[in-house]
Design a protein around this motif. Structure first.
Motif, mmCIF file in Angstrom:
data_model
loop_
_atom_site.group_PDB
_atom_site.id
_atom_site.type_symbol
_atom_site.label_atom_id
_atom_site.label_comp_id
_atom_site.label_asym_id
_atom_site.label_seq_id
_atom_site.Cartn_x
_atom_site.Cartn_y
_atom_site.Cartn_z
ATOM 1 N N LYS A 48 0.830 -1.215 0.000
ATOM 2 C CA LYS A 48 0.000 0.000 0.000
ATOM 3 C C LYS A 48 0.868 1.270 0.000
ATOM 4 O O LYS A 48 0.866 2.065 0.948
ATOM 5 C CB LYS A 48 -0.947 0.025 1.208
ATOM 6 N N ASP A 75 -8.930 -0.241 -2.230
ATOM 7 C CA ASP A 75 -7.710 -0.143 -1.423
ATOM 8 C C ASP A 75 -6.606 0.668 -2.095
ATOM 9 O O ASP A 75 -5.739 1.205 -1.408
ATOM 10 C CB ASP A 75 -7.159 -1.534 -1.108
ATOM 11 N N THR A 76 -6.613 0.718 -3.411
ATOM 12 C CA THR A 76 -5.519 1.372 -4.131
ATOM 13 C C THR A 76 -5.988 2.464 -5.091
ATOM 14 O O THR A 76 -5.174 3.054 -5.790
ATOM 15 C CB THR A 76 -4.708 0.325 -4.916
#
Length: 159
Positions: A48, A75-76
């Motif tokens: 991350k 998440d990204t």
């Protein structure tokens, strides 16, 4: 300012190391490197990072495909991404912009220092506004602004 996590994805091993060395020289010691798109995507999903610097034309998965996957994952999706490529066509640039690359560099039209300076600009934008930015390009280099005065480029000394 806290260290930011940066991932460089570049199949040219020597070039990847140059980027990493330049970023570390500017104060960012948390730089990870991958040499193909699949390895890069796995590293991004696991680590991350705050910033990804990726080549477009790579083995196993292109930078475009990798960015498309990043942008489609919660998440990204907000990860800062700089794409760099030998592809100078308008269609490629439009694809990078369509995938929301934060910066897009054509390798033949930009220097390594241009790319590293852009990386530090993006990292400073991530910094809390109350903190003094500690991340700057290496002090021996001038940064060329995209603005011009007359016909002469404007040079900004690193802060």
């Amino acid at each position: 300012m806290e260290q930011k996590k940066i991932i460089v994805i570049e199949d040219d091993v020597a070039l990847a190391e140059i980027y990493a060395v330049k970023l570390r020289a500017g104060g960012q010691n948390n730089v990870l490197v991958a040499h193909d798109g699949d390895a890069g995507l796995s590293l991004i999903q696991r680590e991350k990072p705050d910033l990804v610097i990726s080549d477009v034309m790579m083995p196993k998965m292109s930078g475009f495909d990798m960015l498309d996957i990043l942008r489609s994952s919660p998440d990204t999706a907000e990860t800062r991404v700089i794409l760099m490529t030998a592809l100078s066509g308008e269609a490629e640039k439009a694809r990078g912009e369509g995938l929301k690359a934060d910066k897009y560099f054509v390798k033949s039209a930009a220097t390594i220092d241009d790319l590293v300076s852009a990386a530090f600009e993006l990292l400073v934008q991530l910094a809390p506004t109350t903190a003094t930015p500690a991340m700057t390009p290496p002090p021996t280099q001038a940064v060329v602004s995209s603005a011009t005065v007359g016909e002469q480029p404007v040079f900004n000394a690193p802060k």
